[in-house]
Scaffold this motif. Structure first.
Motif: not given
Length: 250
Positions: A14-33, A74-80
């Motif tokens: 939260i910066y300057g009254g706005h909400v920013l999301l940086i580099d979203p990585y939402f994979a469940p634990r142990h779901s990737l190699p 993240a590509k699925e869940r972040v609003p397009k």
């Protein structure tokens, strides 16, 4: 400003009254190699549900397209429809995922009163940097807020030093897990993080990107031990846990 470490490099700010999301990585634990054979990735679970993380977000910043910075979940869940600022050259890939408001961060950009400026980074030095591909960091400025330098997936090298010298940031966010690829350092380790603190005595360092991936070599405990041994004031180096929120000023 308010900075919440979600996990790895993912921040909700939260910066300057706005909400920013940086580099979203939402994979469940142990779901990737695994990267090294030590553990599947990510090694930790998200600290809270994705819907909660996304609540209120107005702008997304994507520094590069490695899966631990912008993954398929993240590509699925972040609003397009959310605006996304990205590294130049990544915009078409992000648009192909269905996002409709994608802008490459080619120069200093003013968004809703926030000045966001791309900064050089190097994901290692020498041949490994070519394997890793290009990355960016950025600075944030707004009236009444501390100046923030988010260094990103970079080692400490001359352009990072020059950014610190030119900008004199109040807050520097480092990726400090000492990750290695084929034995080569690809983000800052403890010593480089401490060197950042020495060259920016006016700044608070916030060390992130820790304990989530199996090619990391520096833990939060390791970094704190190194800082204590170097005599660094603990208030100048903050090492948040996943899900921890920091309230930061000048």
């Amino acid at each position: 400003m308010q900075l919440e470490l979600i996990r790895n490099a993912t921040l909700k700010v939260i910066y300057g009254g706005h909400v920013l999301l940086i580099d979203p990585y939402f994979a469940p634990r142990h779901s990737l190699p695994s990267f090294t054979g030590r553990s599947p990735n990510p090694m930790t679970e998200l600290p809270r549900p994705i819907d909660d993380i996304l609540e209120g977000v107005e702008l997304v910043i994507v520094s590069h397209l490695h899966t631990d910075h912008f993954d398929s979940v993240a590509k699925e869940r972040v609003p397009k429809s959310l605006p996304i600022l990205c590294q130049p050259g990544n915009e078409e890939n992000i648009r192909e995922a269905g996002f409709t408001d994608v802008t490459p961060l080619t120069e200093s950009t003013v968004w809703q009163g926030l000045t966001i400026t791309p900064r050089q980074g190097s994901h290692g030095v020498g041949p490994v940097a070519e394997k890793m591909g290009s990355v960016i960091g950025f600075t944030l400025e707004a009236a009444g807020e501390p100046t923030v330098y988010w260094a990103g997936d970079t080692v400490l090298y001359p352009p990072v030093v020059e950014t610190i010298r030119q900008v004199s940031p109040d807050i520097i966010v480092t990726h400090s897990c000492g990750a290695r690829w084929d034995g080569d350092l690809i983000v800052m380790d403890a010593e480089q993080t401490l060197e950042v603190s020495r060259m920016a005595p006016q700044a608070t360092i916030v060390a992130t990107h820790m304990e989530a991936l199996d090619h990391a070599t520096v833990t939060r405990h390791d970094l704190r031990q190194a800082a204590d041994a170097a005599g660094l004031d603990p208030s100048r180096l903050l090492i948040p846990a996943d899900g921890e929120t920091l309230h930061l000023g000048r």
